[in-house]
Each structure stands twice: as structure tokens, then as C-alpha cells.
Design a protein around this motif. Structure first.
Motif, short mmCIF file in Angstrom:
data_model
loop_
_atom_site.label_atom_id
_atom_site.label_comp_id
_atom_site.label_asym_id
_atom_site.label_seq_id
_atom_site.Cartn_x
_atom_site.Cartn_y
_atom_site.Cartn_z
N HIS A 210 0.85 -1.20 0.00
CA HIS A 210 0.00 0.00 0.00
C HIS A 210 0.88 1.24 0.00
CE1 HIS A 210 -3.71 2.27 0.52
NE2 HIS A 210 -3.01 3.07 1.31
N SER A 211 0.44 2.24 -0.75
CA SER A 211 1.14 3.52 -0.82
C SER A 211 0.18 4.63 -0.42
CB SER A 211 1.66 3.76 -2.24
OG SER A 211 2.09 5.09 -2.41
N THR A 212 0.72 5.66 0.27
CA THR A 212 -0.14 6.77 0.69
C THR A 212 -0.32 7.80 -0.42
OG1 THR A 212 1.73 8.04 1.59
CG2 THR A 212 0.59 6.49 3.09
N VAL A 213 0.22 7.53 -1.59
CA VAL A 213 0.06 8.41 -2.74
C VAL A 213 -0.12 7.55 -3.98
CG1 VAL A 213 2.54 8.55 -3.20
CG2 VAL A 213 1.04 10.41 -3.97
N MET A 214 -0.87 8.02 -4.95
CA MET A 214 -1.04 7.27 -6.20
C MET A 214 0.29 7.24 -6.95
SD MET A 214 -4.78 8.79 -7.32
CE MET A 214 -4.75 8.06 -8.95
N LEU A 215 0.79 6.06 -7.20
CA LEU A 215 2.07 5.92 -7.86
C LEU A 215 1.94 6.19 -9.35
CD1 LEU A 215 3.51 2.72 -6.13
CD2 LEU A 215 3.80 5.12 -5.48
N GLY A 216 3.05 6.60 -9.95
CA GLY A 216 3.07 6.84 -11.38
C GLY A 216 3.08 5.54 -12.17
N GLU A 217 2.92 5.67 -13.47
CA GLU A 217 2.81 4.51 -14.34
C GLU A 217 4.03 3.61 -14.24
OE1 GLU A 217 1.57 1.73 -17.00
OE2 GLU A 217 0.40 3.32 -16.05
N VAL A 218 5.23 4.19 -14.14
CA VAL A 218 6.45 3.39 -14.09
C VAL A 218 6.45 2.48 -12.86
CG1 VAL A 218 8.95 3.48 -13.79
CG2 VAL A 218 7.84 5.01 -15.42
N ASP A 219 6.17 3.06 -11.69
CA ASP A 219 6.19 2.27 -10.47
C ASP A 219 5.09 1.21 -10.47
OD1 ASP A 219 8.37 3.58 -9.31
OD2 ASP A 219 7.11 5.19 -8.54
N ARG A 220 3.89 1.58 -10.95
CA ARG A 220 2.80 0.59 -11.02
C ARG A 220 3.18 -0.58 -11.92
NH1 ARG A 220 -0.58 5.16 -11.83
NH2 ARG A 220 -1.04 4.45 -13.94
N ARG A 221 3.80 -0.26 -13.05
CA ARG A 221 4.18 -1.31 -13.99
C ARG A 221 5.22 -2.26 -13.39
NH1 ARG A 221 5.08 1.79 -18.04
NH2 ARG A 221 7.34 1.90 -17.86
N ILE A 222 6.19 -1.70 -12.65
CA ILE A 222 7.22 -2.55 -12.04
C ILE A 222 6.61 -3.47 -10.99
CG2 ILE A 222 9.27 -2.54 -10.56
CD1 ILE A 222 9.86 -1.90 -13.47
N LYS B 179 3.63 -4.56 -10.90
CA LYS B 179 2.85 -5.57 -11.62
C LYS B 179 3.75 -6.67 -12.16
CE LYS B 179 -0.68 -6.17 -15.15
NZ LYS B 179 -1.61 -5.52 -16.08
N LYS B 180 4.88 -6.28 -12.73
CA LYS B 180 5.81 -7.28 -13.27
C LYS B 180 6.38 -8.15 -12.16
CE LYS B 180 7.22 -4.81 -17.45
NZ LYS B 180 8.34 -4.16 -18.19
N LEU B 181 6.52 -7.59 -10.97
CA LEU B 181 7.02 -8.37 -9.84
C LEU B 181 5.93 -9.25 -9.22
CD1 LEU B 181 9.20 -5.64 -8.04
CD2 LEU B 181 10.02 -7.64 -9.32
N GLY B 182 4.68 -9.08 -9.69
CA GLY B 182 3.58 -9.88 -9.16
C GLY B 182 3.08 -9.38 -7.83
N VAL B 183 3.31 -8.09 -7.53
CA VAL B 183 2.89 -7.51 -6.26
C VAL B 183 1.49 -6.92 -6.40
CG1 VAL B 183 3.36 -5.61 -4.65
CG2 VAL B 183 5.24 -7.04 -5.48
N ASP B 184 0.64 -7.14 -5.40
CA ASP B 184 -0.71 -6.58 -5.39
C ASP B 184 -0.68 -5.22 -4.71
OD1 ASP B 184 -1.67 -8.89 -6.59
OD2 ASP B 184 -2.02 -9.88 -4.67
N LEU B 185 -0.92 -4.17 -5.49
CA LEU B 185 -0.73 -2.79 -5.03
C LEU B 185 -2.06 -2.08 -4.81
CD1 LEU B 185 1.10 -0.19 -4.71
CD2 LEU B 185 0.78 0.11 -7.19
N THR B 186 -2.14 -1.32 -3.71
CA THR B 186 -3.23 -0.36 -3.52
C THR B 186 -2.61 0.99 -3.18
OG1 THR B 186 -3.44 -0.97 -1.18
CG2 THR B 186 -4.93 -2.04 -2.74
N CYS B 187 -3.35 2.05 -3.49
CA CYS B 187 -2.87 3.41 -3.22
C CYS B 187 -4.00 4.26 -2.65
CB CYS B 187 -2.36 4.09 -4.49
SG CYS B 187 -1.03 3.23 -5.35
#
Length: 495
Positions: A462-474, A476-484
Motif C-alpha cells: 500500500h502507498s499513501t500516494v497514487m504511484l506513477g505509471e512506471v512504479d505501477r508497472r514494475i 505488476k511485473k514483480l507480481g505484487v498486489d498494489l493499492t494506493c
């Protein structure tokens, strides 16, 4: 390697699901058209709510049937015309058809070709078909039918299904799939039944949808997580009234299949003289429930998925992509299950880190329950700092050790700002990983940290700020489930 909690048996699934499909083929005289909804691979929703389910479990299962099946890929001329994009991959549907075909062929599946549906003379669809021809890919046209699906008399006639191209297939099982919903998969199956019947072949139809799971309770977290996942489509899980009336048994289906069943019933009667199915649930072949080995693990994972979907909806609204209706639907599901965002441990940890430091923060939960947090600095964004912190933790490296020296970071920042025009000089996750890769040639700690990245697959962040496209893509490639949190960087006073 960290042990992960398992709630679903993938091995059992590949065995009994393929056997059930074989039984359905034999029921229809050795010719079955199987409409497959959802994703055949990269099914990350299923792998999240059914821990143990592999993202490509359905393809593994179909591998048991490889010698008896061939695949038809469907795309709508309407989607070609408007360049419809798969949001998860960022590619158009017409490109995804080619990607799917290549993926199937690489796994030694036979692909019959491509059916272009909803054709009404669209130039873009005609050009696409020409492109397929140049690539040596067979294709067929299925036309728009006025009044589909309600005008049964026209549909079940020479001017309806009879006008469509007949797709010649050789094997007993024909998988009909598509890049996404609304492509016309069901219509292709029914058209083929009509065409086969004209040729004296009594082919059958079945539907393979992973969710909702028909023989789990309506308000089971797994089924409710499906409602959260489709909140933007306004799908609703319901008790199948046709199944209850025919068998006196409760079964769960979703509104679109239930609403369309009377029409399908009339179409089947027009083609065969009778409908082999008494309910929309009858049409399905889903055996997921029999492969759940720990219901509690799957229930907890599904609750977490609903919270994930809630954050996704909040982010979509912050970007102007949805309204409050989608969010309110997920909130209703959360209230029914008595869950809230504080049950997502990474959310609590990230907020605490932000409160302690005054900077944007992120946190990751490892499969053993360990929480690792990080915050942004003058050198690193919070997600880049998290990558360094968690890989050091997994590699047993002292947290105080700086893996990437400041005198290496500063030249990268200078290039970003002064040569590439970036406003944010902080390193992103991809830049940190590249830096670790370069340093790993001569630094054993960087090498050890880099080797931990595969262990992040399936972890929660989880991130306290909406991440940019680059970070979201990385992630995703790592298979991490992300929320912001639904906070854009341009809304921050201290970025």
C-alpha cells in the motif's frame, strides 16, 4: 523461500476440471463448443482470491485436453473500429488477438483461426481481416443480426445464423475465447450449433466461467469479491431461479446469464427442438468449489481483494474515470462482510510511517506476516525505498547499510532533471533495480538483494500516494498486489 498459505489445490483442479469437461463432451455426441469467459492466463483475480490457483491454471487444465481441442478467438468489429484497449495490458483488442494466438501456439495448442463478429461493413474490420490473411491466419465473418438476441425467429434462420461463415473444426472440443467481454463469444457458439445442425451434426454448448462459483453461498466472500471486481459493469450475483425451480436446489449465477436464459432456451428449441439445459447454471462446467482445501484462507484472501477493489475504484474516481456508484457498491459489500480498510495491514503500516516521518510512505506485507515500510526522501520515492528495504530484509542485510551510494544516485538525478526534463528527481523503482543490477557485478550485498525480487510475487503493498505509471508497472511485473490512497502527486505540498 517463504511459505505461503494455500487455500486451493491447483493439481486437483487440473485433474477434475478436465475430467468434467470430457464428460460434457461425451454428453453431446463428441462435439462441444465451450465458451470460456475471463482470462485463460494472467488470471490474477482468481489467484488472489483462491491462494494456490496459478494465473495460468486454466491453460494447465486444458493441457490435459490438448489433443482433443482447438481454439477459436473472437473479436468484435465494433471493438476494432473504436480501437478498444485492454486496460490491464495497455494494448488494443486486435493486437491482443495476435498475442493470444501466439501464446496458445507456443503452448502447442491448435488455433483454428479468428472470427470477426458484429460485422456490418466496417472498413477497419475488413482491413484487419486482410492483415490476418497476409499473416496466414484463417478468419471468418459473423454479421450483425437485427434484434439480437430477442428476435429468435430471425436469428434462427438463413438470414440470421445461416448468413454467418461456417467455421470448420476437426476436434471434439472447440474453445471459444476472446480478448474481453462483449466480443460475441456466445453468439459464435450458437451460430456454430445452428450450422452444425444443418450439416447433421448434433454439437453441444457449455460455458466456463470461474466466477461466481455456483455451489458456494451467495454471500461467500469469494462470490462477493467477484461482484467487487465487476462493480464497473454493474454485475450482480443472484440465486438462479430456473435451477431452484427445476431441481429445488440453490445455485448462484449472475444477472446477465439469468436474464438471457429465456432467450437461449428459445434459441436451443429452435435449433434442436428442445433445450438440453434446465437452467443457466446447468450450462456451466465450473468445478472450482471442489478444489478449495482451506475455506478460511480463501475467505480472508477474498476480503482483502474487496478492499483492494475499493482502493482501485477510489483511484479511478480521482482520475475522473468513474463515479461514486461504483465505489458505493463496493462499500455495500464491505459493510455486509463487516470489513474496512484497517483490515489491510499494509494500509495501516503505510499511514503510520507517513505520520511518523511527514513524507509519503509505502508498506509491504510478506507471506509470513512481516511488515516492511519505507518513506520518500530527497533521493528516493517511497516505492523505490520500499524495494531496497524489503530486499535487504529478505537477504538479511543490515538495514542501516546503503546499497546504492549517494554519489551514484545524484548523477542519475541530474540526468533526469536537466537532460530528460523530469520534475521529480527521486529515483523510481525501475531505476533502483537497474542500479542494483549494475552494482551487483562487484557488490555481494546488491547481488543478494537483487536475488530476493522473485519472493515479492503475491505480496501486498500500500502507498499513501497514487504511484506513477512506471512504479505501477514494475510492481505488476514483480507480481505484487498494489493499492494506493486516492491522492495524486500534484495534490501534495511536499512531493
Amino acid at each position: 523461500m517463504i511459505e505461503r498459505k494455500i487455500g486451493f489445490s491447483n493439481d486437483l483442479y487440473t485433474e477434475i476440471q478436465s475430467q468434467h469437461i470430457r464428460e460434457r463432451i461425451s454428453r453431446f455426441g463428441n462435439k462441444l463448443y465451450l465458451e470460456m469467459g475471463g482470462k485463460l492466463f494472467d488470471d490474477n483475480h482468481a489467484s488472489r482470491v483462491l491462494p494456490g490457483f496459478k494465473p495460468d491454471s486454466k491453460l494447465q487444465m486444458l493441457g490435459n485436453l490438448r489433443d482433443t481441442l482447438e481454439i477459436i478467438i473472437v473479436i468484435s468489429a465494433l471493438d476494432i473500429e473504436r480501437n478498444k484497449v485492454r486496460q490491464d495490458l495497455g494494448i488494443t483488442y486486435d493486437e491482443d488477438v495476435l498475442r493470444l494466438r501466439e501464446e496458445f501456439i507456443n503452448r502447442n495448442f491448435r488455433v483454428a483461426g479468428v472470427v470477426i463478429t458484429h460485422y456490418n461493413g466496417q472498413k477497419s474490420a475488413a482491413l484487419y481481416r486482410e492483415r490476418l490473411g497476409r499473416m496466414g491466419i484463417r478468419s471468418w465473418i459473423h454479421y450483425t443480426i437485427d434484434g439480437y438476441p430477442d428476435n429468435v425467429a430471425l436469428i434462427d434462420s438463413e438470414e440470421g445464423f445461416g448468413r454467418n461463415d461456417y467455421v470448420e473444426t476437426e476436434r471434439p472440443l472447440v474453445i471459444v475465447t476472446a480478448p474481453g467481454p462483449g466480443s460475441g463469444k456466445m453468439a459464435v457458439c450458437l451460430s456454430q450449433l445452428y450450422q452444425e445442425n444443418r450439416r447433421g451434426i448434433r454439437a453441444g454448448y457449455a460455458k466456463f466461467e470461474t466466477f461466481p462459483v455456483w455451489n458456494l453461498p451467495l454471500q461467500h466472500p469469494i462470490n462477493m469479491a467477484y461482484e467487487a471486481a465487476t462493480a464497473d459493469l454493474n454485475d450482480v450475483n443472484m440465486i438462479d431461479p430456473f435451477h431452484l425451480n427445476a431441481y429445488g436446489k440453490v445455485a448462484v449465477n449472475y444477472n446477465r446469464d439469468i436474464e438471457i436464459f429465456p432467450v437461449l432456451n428459445a434459441l436451443f428449441e429452435g435449433i434442436y427442438g428442445e433445450n438440453p439445459y434446465k437452467s443457466p447454471t446447468d450450462m456451466g462446467v465450473n468445478m472450482v468449489a471442489r478444489c478449495i482445501v482451506d475455506d478460511n484462507v480463501c475467505a480472508e484472501a477474498s476480503k482483502d481483494e474487496i478492499i483492494r477493489r475499493y482502493y482501485t475504484a477510489l483511484n479511478r474516481m480521482a482520475e475522473g474515470l468513474c463515479d461514486e456508484q461504483e465505489i458505493n457498491k463496493i462499500l455495500r459489500l464491505m459493510r455486509q462482510l463487516k470489513i474496512d480498510t484497517t483490515m489491510r495491514r499494509t494500509t495501516v503500516a503505510a499511514h503510520l510511517r507517513k505520520q511518523q516521518t511527514g513524507h509519503t510512505a509505502s508498506a509491504i506485507e510478506l507471506p509470513d506476516g512481516t511488515i516492511v515500510a519505507a518513506n520518500s526522501s530527497e533521493l528516493l520515492g517511497c516505492s523505490a525505498a520500499l524495494i531496497l528495504n524489503v530486499t535487504k530484509h529478505l537477504a538479511g542485510i543490515d538495514h542501516g547499510l546503503k546499497l546504492i551510494p549517494q554519489d551514484l544516485i545524484e548523477p542519475i538525478q541530474h540526468t533526469k532533471v536537466h537532460c530528460l526534463g523530469a520534475r521529480n528527481p527521486r529515483l523510481h523503482t525501475d531505476e533502483v533495480i537497474v542500479a542494483l543490477s549494475v552494482l551487483s557485478e562487484h557488490d555481494d550485498n546488491c547481488r543478494r538483494a537483487l536475488e530476493q525480487l522473485p519472493q515479492l510475487r503475491g505480496c501486498q503493498v500500500h502507498s499513501t500516494v497514487m504511484l506513477g505509471e512506471v512504479d505501477r508497472r514494475i510492481f505488476k511485473k514483480l507480481g505484487v498486489d498494489l493499492t494506493c490512497d486516492p491522492v495524486r502527486k500534484d495534490q501534495l505540498t511536499n512531493r
